[in-house]
Design a protein around this motif. Structure first.
Motif, short mmCIF file in Angstrom:
data_model
loop_
_atom_site.label_atom_id
_atom_site.label_comp_id
_atom_site.label_asym_id
_atom_site.label_seq_id
_atom_site.Cartn_x
_atom_site.Cartn_y
_atom_site.Cartn_z
N CYS A 36 -2.89 -7.32 -2.55
CA CYS A 36 -1.63 -7.40 -3.29
C CYS A 36 -0.89 -8.69 -2.93
N ASP A 37 0.15 -8.99 -3.69
CA ASP A 37 1.02 -10.13 -3.39
C ASP A 37 1.92 -9.73 -2.22
N MET A 38 1.40 -9.91 -1.01
CA MET A 38 2.09 -9.36 0.16
C MET A 38 3.39 -10.10 0.47
N ASP A 39 3.47 -11.39 0.20
CA ASP A 39 4.74 -12.10 0.44
C ASP A 39 5.86 -11.46 -0.37
N ALA A 40 5.59 -11.20 -1.64
CA ALA A 40 6.63 -10.63 -2.50
C ALA A 40 6.93 -9.18 -2.12
N VAL A 41 5.91 -8.40 -1.81
CA VAL A 41 6.13 -7.01 -1.42
C VAL A 41 6.95 -6.93 -0.14
N LEU A 42 6.60 -7.74 0.84
CA LEU A 42 7.33 -7.71 2.12
C LEU A 42 8.78 -8.16 1.93
N ALA A 43 9.01 -9.10 1.02
CA ALA A 43 10.39 -9.54 0.76
C ALA A 43 11.21 -8.41 0.16
N VAL A 44 10.61 -7.66 -0.78
CA VAL A 44 11.31 -6.50 -1.36
C VAL A 44 11.60 -5.47 -0.28
N ALA A 45 10.60 -5.18 0.54
CA ALA A 45 10.77 -4.16 1.59
C ALA A 45 11.87 -4.57 2.58
N GLU A 46 11.92 -5.84 2.92
CA GLU A 46 12.94 -6.31 3.86
C GLU A 46 14.33 -6.20 3.25
N ARG A 47 14.46 -6.53 1.96
CA ARG A 47 15.78 -6.44 1.31
C ARG A 47 16.31 -5.03 1.31
N HIS A 48 15.40 -4.05 1.21
CA HIS A 48 15.83 -2.65 1.07
C HIS A 48 15.61 -1.84 2.35
N GLY A 49 15.16 -2.46 3.41
CA GLY A 49 14.97 -1.74 4.67
C GLY A 49 13.87 -0.70 4.61
N LEU A 50 12.75 -1.02 3.95
CA LEU A 50 11.66 -0.05 3.77
C LEU A 50 10.51 -0.32 4.74
N ARG A 51 9.83 0.75 5.11
CA ARG A 51 8.58 0.62 5.85
C ARG A 51 7.45 0.38 4.85
N VAL A 52 6.43 -0.35 5.29
CA VAL A 52 5.31 -0.70 4.42
C VAL A 52 4.02 -0.12 4.98
N LEU A 53 3.33 0.63 4.12
CA LEU A 53 2.01 1.18 4.46
C LEU A 53 0.97 0.51 3.56
N GLU A 54 -0.05 -0.05 4.17
CA GLU A 54 -1.16 -0.65 3.43
C GLU A 54 -2.32 0.34 3.36
N ASP A 55 -2.79 0.63 2.16
CA ASP A 55 -4.03 1.37 1.99
C ASP A 55 -5.12 0.34 1.70
N CYS A 56 -5.98 0.12 2.68
CA CYS A 56 -7.02 -0.90 2.62
C CYS A 56 -8.40 -0.30 2.37
N SER A 57 -8.44 0.90 1.80
CA SER A 57 -9.69 1.64 1.70
C SER A 57 -10.74 0.93 0.84
N HIS A 58 -10.29 0.08 -0.09
CA HIS A 58 -11.21 -0.69 -0.92
C HIS A 58 -11.43 -2.10 -0.39
N ALA A 59 -10.76 -2.47 0.68
CA ALA A 59 -10.57 -3.89 0.97
C ALA A 59 -10.95 -4.29 2.40
N HIS A 60 -11.96 -3.67 2.96
CA HIS A 60 -12.42 -4.09 4.29
C HIS A 60 -12.76 -5.57 4.27
N GLY A 61 -12.17 -6.31 5.17
CA GLY A 61 -12.48 -7.74 5.26
C GLY A 61 -11.76 -8.62 4.28
N SER A 62 -10.97 -8.05 3.37
CA SER A 62 -10.21 -8.89 2.43
C SER A 62 -9.07 -9.59 3.17
N ARG A 63 -8.74 -10.79 2.69
CA ARG A 63 -7.70 -11.59 3.33
C ARG A 63 -6.72 -12.12 2.30
#
Length: 427
Positions: free
Chosen positions: A155-182
């Motif tokens: 995912c676009d992690m920079d944008a997701v993390l910026a949204v989460a920081e603005r709203h004080g949210l915890r972030v959970l990554e489901d990487c079940s399809h993405a072993h080794g993805s960067r």
């Protein structure tokens, strides 16, 4: 002279090689079988964080460049997700925002914790949650956002993390399809407050059944461990005195991985770099071939990402470029040509009763808070138009077969008028 008619209409198929074309998981090597046999005689029980369990967790942290400190194995990815949601504070009245199109288990454990789920549309290129749609779905009850690196694309992690920081949210990554993805050189699973990797048999790194939770947050580690591991591990690893007093019983569940699954996963993890290299070569070649087929849109891979595992190959169909033939008719024609092809199995979550019903089936007295999501336009388009092709990985052995796949797509394109006529006559 060869018969170039579509096989669906009586011609010869392009491919005669028997199915399946993707044989996964690969057969075990001698060393893996020997390790399983040795484990059988050494110890078939689970004693805290020891033996193959400890080795797998240590290996997995190295796999993530040691960017997080803790790894905890579970008996499935779903169990690991349940532990992650619990550890992040999901409980009655708490809302989690997640993607509208993904595998149901990415969010379904929320209901077991009496929480609510809000669905946000996905990005058409990454297939993961759209940051703008995420922000619009947030309410005063939202505490967690779940990102799923769908089909291996981060995912676009920079944008997701910026949204989460603005709203004080915890972030959970489901990487079940993405072993080794960067994403921008950094492994997925190391951005959020917690991350989960499924190790189910279809995954690029597999245990048969299993999952692993990783985090850099000590309290998340402790709470997740207490949910699924009692006695020895809790006694030895939990420092917080208030939490450690539960060490004998944990929080009442036993969700631990078998040592046999850990042995399988360790060997799979060791083989991953070579298999990843083969997958990348195969799927790059497939994508280049499909780029020559006017009615197909190959999988987009953003410049800032490394796909790592991939999880199936899911290009999009453009029906307007094939005389309006339906996806079902296209799939039937391709299957007649000998391809292993279908539609992705996961529907939009909003179409499933677990997500639709206004009451939680696990707790009939608990009504869900009404959530009326905005239209999931991109999720609906992907659901309607995606195809699912094998995740080829044997390079260069699979090259000739991939070329035949591309030829079959081109053959269907050459006979689009006949296929459209067939659809009209049989509908």
């Amino acid at each position: 002279m060869t018969d170039d008619r579509l096989a669906l209409l009586g011609g010869e198929p392009v491919i005669t090689q028997p199915l399946p074309h993707e044989v996964w998981p690969p057969p075990a090597a001698t060393a893996e079988l020997a390790a399983l046999a040795a484990q059988r005689d050494a110890d078939i029980s689970i004693k805290g964080r020891s033996g193959p369990i400890a080795r797998l967790e240590e290996e997995f942290l190295r796999f993530l460049d040691d960017r997080v400190r803790y790894a905890v194995t579970f008996n499935s990815g779903t169990s690991a997700l349940l532990a992650a949601y619990f550890a992040l504070g999901v409980t009655e009245g708490v809302q989690v925002v997640g993607p509208a199109l993904t595998y149901h288990a990415a969010l379904s454990p929320v209901f077991a914790l009496r929480g609510d789920v809000a669905l946000a549309d996905v990005d058409l290129r990454t297939r993961g949650i759209d940051p703008g749609a995420l922000e619009r779905a947030i309410t005063e009850r939202t505490r967690v956002v779940t990102v799923v690196h769908q089909w291996g694309h981060p995912c676009d992690m920079d944008a997701v993390l910026a949204v989460a920081e603005r709203h004080g949210l915890r972030v959970l990554e489901d990487c079940s399809h993405a072993h080794g993805s960067r994403y921008k050189g950094r492994p997925v699973g190391t951005f959020g407050d917690a991350a989960v990797f499924s190790l189910q048999a279809n995954k690029a790194v597999f245990a048969g059944e299993g999952g692993i939770l990783v985090t850099d947050d000590r309290r998340v580690h402790d709470r997740a461990t207490l949910l699924g591991h009692y006695r020895d591990r809790c006694r030895d690893e939990i420092d917080d005195e208030d939490l450690r007093r539960y060490w004998v019983s944990g929080f009442g569940l036993k969700l631990r991985m078998s040592p046999f699954n850990a042995v399988v996963a360790s060997h799979s993890l060791a083989e991953f770099p070579e298999r990843r290299q083969g997958r990348h070569a195969c799927l790059r070649h497939l994508g280049e071939g499909l780029a020559e087929v006017p009615y197909m849109e190959p999988v987009h891979v953003s410049e800032e990402v490394d796909m790592g595992a991939w999880y199936g190959y899911k290009p999009l169909y453009r029906p307007e470029a094939l005389d309006g033939v339906s996806r079902a008719t296209l799939i039937a024609a391709l299957r007649a040509e000998g391809l292993e092809v279908g539609a992705p199995s996961g529907p939009r979550l909003a179409t499933l009763p677990l997500y639709q019903d206004d009451r939680n089936p696990l707790f009939p007295d608990l009504g869900k808070t009404p959530h009326r999501p905005e239209p999931a336009t991109n999720a609906e388009l992907i659901e309607r138009r995606a195809l699912s092709l094998p995740t080829f990985y044997r390079w260069p052995q699979d090259k000739a077969l991939i070329d035949l796949y591309v030829e079959a797509f081109k053959k269907v394109g050459r006979h689009r008028a006949a296929l459209a006529d067939h659809q009209t006559r049989t509908s």
